[in-house]
Design a protein around this motif. Structure first.
Motif, PDB file in Angstrom:
ATOM      1  N   ILE A 161       4.652  15.152   0.107  1.00 21.63           N
ATOM      2  CA  ILE A 161       4.539  15.139  -1.024  1.00 21.63           C
ATOM      3  C   ILE A 161       5.742  16.792  -1.301  1.00 21.63           C
ATOM      4  O   ILE A 161       6.339  16.318  -1.995  1.00 21.63           O
ATOM      5  N   ARG A 162       5.204  17.647  -0.036  1.00 20.98           N
ATOM      6  CA  ARG A 162       6.196  18.497  -0.471  1.00 20.98           C
ATOM      7  C   ARG A 162       7.569  18.566  -0.699  1.00 20.98           C
ATOM      8  O   ARG A 162       8.627  18.364  -1.245  1.00 20.98           O
ATOM      9  N   ARG A 163       7.944  17.311   0.553  1.00 19.17           N
ATOM     10  CA  ARG A 163      10.012  17.101   0.655  1.00 19.17           C
ATOM     11  C   ARG A 163      10.340  16.595  -0.523  1.00 19.17           C
ATOM     12  O   ARG A 163      11.219  16.105  -0.720  1.00 19.17           O
ATOM     13  N   ALA A 164       9.428  15.066  -0.795  1.00 19.38           N
ATOM     14  CA  ALA A 164       9.772  14.787  -1.695  1.00 19.38           C
ATOM     15  C   ALA A 164       9.578  15.531  -2.972  1.00 19.38           C
ATOM     16  O   ALA A 164      10.750  15.171  -3.874  1.00 19.38           O
ATOM     17  N   VAL A 165       9.065  16.000  -3.588  1.00 21.97           N
ATOM     18  CA  VAL A 165       8.798  17.167  -5.069  1.00 21.97           C
ATOM     19  C   VAL A 165       9.282  17.779  -4.924  1.00 21.97           C
ATOM     20  O   VAL A 165      10.551  18.175  -5.352  1.00 21.97           O
ATOM     21  N   ALA A 166       9.203  19.001  -4.046  1.00 17.72           N
ATOM     22  CA  ALA A 166       9.814  20.626  -3.912  1.00 17.72           C
ATOM     23  C   ALA A 166      10.574  20.594  -2.581  1.00 17.72           C
ATOM     24  O   ALA A 166       9.414  21.451  -2.172  1.00 17.72           O
ATOM     25  N   PRO A 167      11.541  20.208  -1.933  1.00 16.34           N
ATOM     26  CA  PRO A 167      12.061  20.721  -0.675  1.00 16.34           C
ATOM     27  C   PRO A 167      12.348  22.064  -0.180  1.00 16.34           C
ATOM     28  O   PRO A 167      12.021  22.310   1.087  1.00 16.34           O
ATOM     29  N   ALA A 168      12.928  22.354  -1.085  1.00 15.82           N
ATOM     30  CA  ALA A 168      12.767  23.861  -0.476  1.00 15.82           C
ATOM     31  C   ALA A 168      11.521  24.968  -0.872  1.00 15.82           C
ATOM     32  O   ALA A 168      11.841  26.653  -0.003  1.00 15.82           O
ATOM     33  N   ALA A 169      10.244  24.475  -1.066  1.00 15.55           N
ATOM     34  CA  ALA A 169       8.850  24.650  -1.049  1.00 15.55           C
ATOM     35  C   ALA A 169       8.422  25.664  -0.091  1.00 15.55           C
ATOM     36  O   ALA A 169       8.842  25.224   1.656  1.00 15.55           O
ATOM     37  N   VAL A 170       7.493  26.278   0.098  1.00 13.00           N
ATOM     38  CA  VAL A 170       7.026  26.675   0.988  1.00 13.00           C
ATOM     39  C   VAL A 170       5.372  26.354   0.990  1.00 13.00           C
ATOM     40  O   VAL A 170       5.145  26.483   0.194  1.00 13.00           O
ATOM     41  N   PRO A 171       5.329  25.864   2.414  1.00 14.31           N
ATOM     42  CA  PRO A 171       4.019  25.258   3.055  1.00 14.31           C
ATOM     43  C   PRO A 171       2.959  26.045   2.211  1.00 14.31           C
ATOM     44  O   PRO A 171       2.915  27.324   2.876  1.00 14.31           O
ATOM     45  N   ALA A 172       1.751  25.609   1.730  1.00  8.88           N
ATOM     46  CA  ALA A 172       0.229  26.642   1.487  1.00  8.88           C
ATOM     47  C   ALA A 172      -0.595  26.206   2.508  1.00  8.88           C
ATOM     48  O   ALA A 172      -0.807  25.235   1.828  1.00  8.88           O
ATOM     49  N   ASP A 173      -0.635  27.157   3.305  1.00  8.29           N
ATOM     50  CA  ASP A 173      -2.136  26.749   3.757  1.00  8.29           C
ATOM     51  C   ASP A 173      -3.608  27.025   4.003  1.00  8.29           C
ATOM     52  O   ASP A 173      -4.069  28.007   4.731  1.00  8.29           O
ATOM     53  N   ALA A 174      -3.301  27.836   3.100  1.00  7.77           N
ATOM     54  CA  ALA A 174      -4.865  28.766   2.502  1.00  7.77           C
ATOM     55  C   ALA A 174      -5.308  28.617   1.292  1.00  7.77           C
ATOM     56  O   ALA A 174      -4.359  28.502   0.353  1.00  7.77           O
ATOM     57  N   PHE A 175      -6.442  28.672   0.658  1.00  7.44           N
ATOM     58  CA  PHE A 175      -7.022  28.864  -0.736  1.00  7.44           C
ATOM     59  C   PHE A 175      -7.256  29.928  -1.549  1.00  7.44           C
ATOM     60  O   PHE A 175      -6.081  29.784  -2.725  1.00  7.44           O
ATOM     61  N   GLY A 176      -7.529  31.125  -0.144  1.00  6.60           N
ATOM     62  CA  GLY A 176      -7.344  32.187  -1.159  1.00  6.60           C
ATOM     63  C   GLY A 176      -6.306  32.927  -1.333  1.00  6.60           C
ATOM     64  O   GLY A 176      -5.929  33.927  -2.052  1.00  6.60           O
TER      65      GLY A 176
END
Length: 611
Positions: free
Chosen positions: A318-333
């Motif tokens: 999803i990130r690669r398709a929409v926002a390839p420069a974004a940083v993965p977010a792996d936490a809720f808080g």
């Protein structure tokens, strides 16, 4: 007497003709000073401008909140909250039983309408934040039991139901109660196409959605130090035109999202006005793009279905398709931009795609996979409604990928795209669906150089939905083989951005805590799990920074188990400026909460390109 009269007549007869009055001096020519202006290129205007609504989150709303709306505390260059003495001369804890914070307001502070910035503005914001759905940062307002006025409204006492150490985060972006409290649709409608009055150094003069422009002008009169620039123009610039706009200095500043296309456009700018390449600074956006699961009803009320859906989704794709420069977010808080950020996602599903785990979860919930590959129970297919706001292009792009992945996993998915104001506030929405072939938004390039730049009055037409990127191999068309719903529907998977600012405890409690009873049942984003609420109570009472580590870790484990949704990524933004702009603004990305316009009151106009 006769002699006197004779003498008078004689003198009159001897006098010359009367001396004519001097001609009036020619008027002194007046030289009207030219309007000083800075033009900033933006990606999107956004659906509205209420900084407290998730539906309205955008770079433009952040700029307006920073420059137009009053806040008791504002972040300094390091992000630490400092008292804004143009609004309040004092703010301190004055009692611990009950916990009370007292504010002494600047007697000169007033709205541009002439009404004072006063206690009623505090009361209004408190009441709305604890009762309206789709708000940002409601936790602290839910802890307030009373807001009392003193000194003719220029002093405020706020009492809480418990010690609340994060009280400086509250009463930011105050809204004009004297206008909004009695206006039809007052919480949202008056701020859909502007801000009716100003309580800061700038005001919103006009919004032109067709041209893609928002004009901020210096607020006169203003009781504190006035802004230097007369105007700041925010103008939508499409990525293909960014190179020419920067090279020709049609814009002085650009604030696009980072991405390969934008990087190439900026790299193609060899100079701006023949004086050098632009400066590029990277900065995270103050939101985390996320999915929300409707845990209060429908198929997703079963945690096993939520686990199956989460395990079927590939967040990295999803990130690669929409926002390839974004940083993965792996936490809720916590967000990747938080100091000391550490991922809390488990090693496998639901944080990572796992078809076997997905199938096991669906099977455990009583579903079987038919010969057509579709999951069903009792002969009825597992069918989910995915919702994304039509006027939030990135949300819509994410939703397209989510729908495609769910269909590939055997889950029937239908995409609906109502306006953001409805999607983030209503339990059910009208099932509008996107067209298969998106049409580019009108005016995306902005006006031609030399065209008039004064936008229309705030009474502009309703926002026209801006198109999402065309379908690609990773973002296929959302045309469904199933018939679209014909009546109002509840959204099972909502695509939206969650705030990434403020302390983790109040942030988690605002998003995943039990809401005020006055919030309408079934409102989007409402997830109340008894197992996590005691942990959230500990986090909002913790006085350690950033939060009680054990409680934060426990809350993350519960949330990854209960799955009220899935965090996806944190978009990265850019601050692109010309050498001439840098010389007179020294613009920086600014603190995460207030962004690059934090110091804009001291900016000057860049040197014209024809000098």
């Amino acid at each position: 007497m006769v002699a006197v009269l004779a003498l008078t007549a004689l003198l009159a007869g001897c006098s010359a003709d009367p001396i004519p009055a001097p001609a009036p001096a020619p008027p002194v020519p007046t030289v009207q000073a030219e309007t000083t202006q800075l033009v900033a290129g933006i990606t999107d205007i956004g659906p509205g401008f209420n900084p407290h609504l998730r539906a309205d989150q955008s770079a433009v709303t952040q700029a307006i909140s920073t420059l137009v709306l009053p806040s008791v505390f504002r972040p300094d260059a390091n992000g630490n909250l400092q008292l804004d003495r143009t609004i309040a001369t004092s703010a301190q804890v004055t009692s611990t039983a009950p916990f009370t914070v007292s504010y002494e307001l600047n007697v000169q502070a007033s709205w541009s309408s002439g009404a004072p910035i006063a206690a009623e503005d505090f009361v209004y914001l408190w009441q709305q934040m604890r009762s309206q759905p789709g708000t940002i940062g409601s936790s602290g307002y839910r802890a307030i039991t009373d807001v009392r006025s003193r000194a003719g409204g220029k002093a405020v006492d706020v009492t809480f139901d418990r010690p609340y150490p994060y009280w400086p985060e509250l009463f930011s972006g105050l809204l004009p109660a004297h206008i909004l409290k009695d206006a039809p649709g007052g919480w949202t409608a008056p701020m859909a196409n502007g801000v009716p009055v100003s309580g800061g150094p700038y005001r919103v003069m006009g919004v032109d959605r067709v041209r893609g422009e928002v004009l901020l002008t210096r607020a006169d009169p203003y009781w504190a130090t006035p802004a230097v620039l007369d105007e700041i123009m925010l103008r939508r610039i499409d990525t293909p035109l960014l190179t020419a706009a920067l090279a020709n200095r049609d814009i002085d500043l650009a604030l696009p999202d980072a991405g390969p296309d934008v990087d190439r456009a900026i790299a193609a700018v060899t100079s701006t006005g023949g004086t050098g390449r632009p400066t590029v600074q990277r900065a995270p956006r103050p939101v985390v793009q996320s999915l929300e699961f409707r845990s209060g009803g429908g198929p997703m009320a079963d945690p096993r279905v939520r686990q199956g859906v989460a395990a079927a989704l590939d967040r990295d794709a999803i990130r690669r398709a929409v926002a390839p420069a974004a940083v993965p977010a792996d936490a809720f808080g916590v967000a990747p931009s938080d100091a000391g950020y550490e991922p809390t996602a488990p090693a496998g599903a639901p944080a990572r795609p796992d078809p076997a785990a997905s199938a096991a979860a669906f099977t455990g919930a009583g579903y079987v996979r038919g010969s057509d590959g579709q999951w069903q129970i009792g002969g009825s297919p597992l069918s989910l409604v995915v919702g994304a706001a039509a006027d939030r292009p990135q949300d819509l792009a994410v939703a397209r990928v989510v729908v495609a992945q769910l269909k590939a996993a055997g889950v029937r998915a239908t995409l609906v795209t109502p306006p953001a104001a409805d999607l983030f506030a209503q339990p059910t929405v009208t099932p509008a669906t996107p067209s298969a072939t998106p049409t580019p938004a009108a005016g995306g390039a902005g006006p031609a150089p030399g065209a008039p730049t004064t936008p229309a009055a705030p009474t502009t037409p309703a926002p026209t939905p801006q198109a999402a990127p065309p379908a690609t191999s990773e973002t296929p068309s959302t045309t469904s083989t199933t018939s679209a719903p014909t009546g109002p529907v509840a959204v099972d998977v909502l695509v939206g951005a969650r705030p990434a600012t403020g302390a983790p405890g109040p942030r988690l409690d605002s998003e995943y805590g039990c809401p005020d009873p006055s919030v309408p049942a079934g409102s989007p984003g409402v997830s109340c799990f008894p197992a996590v609420q005691p942990l959230l109570d500990r986090l909002t009472s913790a006085q350690t920074a950033p939060a009680d580590p054990a409680a934060l870790a426990d809350a993350e484990r519960v949330l990854w188990t209960q799955l009220p949704g899935l965090p996806l990524y944190q978009q990265q933004g850019l601050v692109v400026s010309t050498p001439q702009t840098d010389a007179v603004t020294r613009v920086t990305p600014g603190p995460l909460a207030t962004g690059p316009f934090t110091g804009a009151t001291r900016w000057n106009e860049p040197e014209p390109k024809d000098r």
